[in-house]
Design an enzyme around this catalytic site. Structure first.
Site, short mmCIF file in Angstrom:
data_model
loop_
_atom_site.label_atom_id
_atom_site.label_comp_id
_atom_site.label_asym_id
_atom_site.label_seq_id
_atom_site.Cartn_x
_atom_site.Cartn_y
_atom_site.Cartn_z
N GLY A 155 0.77 -1.23 0.00
CA GLY A 155 0.00 0.00 0.00
C GLY A 155 0.80 1.28 0.00
CB CYS A 169 14.29 -9.26 -2.02
SG CYS A 169 15.55 -9.25 -3.29
#
Length: 197
Positions: free
Chosen positions: A13, A137
């Site tokens: 978001g 990541c």
């Protein structure tokens, strides 16, 4: 998802301008997904607990706005990223990781020679600029991030890498402040390092 042949896609978001706690997991019909939290029928039986309705609505509204503004946001991010790249590469012994063109708008990944990435991230934070060491990541714990190795980066550049990201509210002044903080942090760390030539 079809273009990537993905079974699942995570949408964060905040990257869209939604509330920080909002996100979505899009799963291809027929893909097997086991429940993360047992005990309820919410989320199609995949996760127990009530949905955060304000976050869901906020994510939906942010996604609609982002879709309408996608071309303009992308162009703005590319221009800011180019300004950031030019400033960072002006620092001696700094290299851009990945292509200069065709990268994800707003993501800039560099390595600084004779500097360790985690130390650089801490030094930048002390100067008011947040960066991620390694790649976005990994929690590498001293090891090179597999993502960096996959793009052909080799030591010591893998260990001196940091990721800077731009947001929809980032300004040219923010970029200039990040470049100044980066140059200052790199110089300070190199001055302390016995390995600096």
């Amino acid at each position: 998802m079809d273009a990537m042949d993905a079974d699942a896609l995570v949408v964060g978001g905040p990257a869209l301008g939604a509330p920080p706690w909002a996100g979505a997991l899009v799963v291809r019909p027929g893909a097997r997904l086991h429940p993360l939290i047992e005990g309820g029928i919410e989320e199609g039986g995949k996760r127990a607990g009530a949905e955060a309705l304000p976050a869901v609505v906020g994510l939906g509204a942010a996604a609609e706005i982002a879709r309408a503004e996608m071309a303009a946001r992308s162009a703005r991010m590319e221009a800011l990223a180019e300004r950031l790249i030019a400033g960072l590469l002006a620092v001696p012994d700094v290299r851009l990781n990945g292509p200069r063109r065709g990268r994800i708008p707003g993501n800039v990944h560099v390595s600084a020679g004779w500097v360790e990435g985690e130390s650089l991230a801490l030094a930048m934070a002390a100067r008011g600029v947040a960066v991620s060491p390694g790649s976005a990541c990994t929690a590498h714990g001293g090891k090179a991030a597999p993502t960096l190795e996959a793009i052909g980066l080799e030591p010591p550049w893998t260990h001196s890498a940091v990721l800077l990201t731009l947001g929809r509210t980032t300004t040219e002044a923010d970029v200039d402040a990040a470049v100044a903080a980066f140059a200052d942090a790199v110089a300070a760390l190199r001055a302390m390092s016995p390995l600096t030539p």
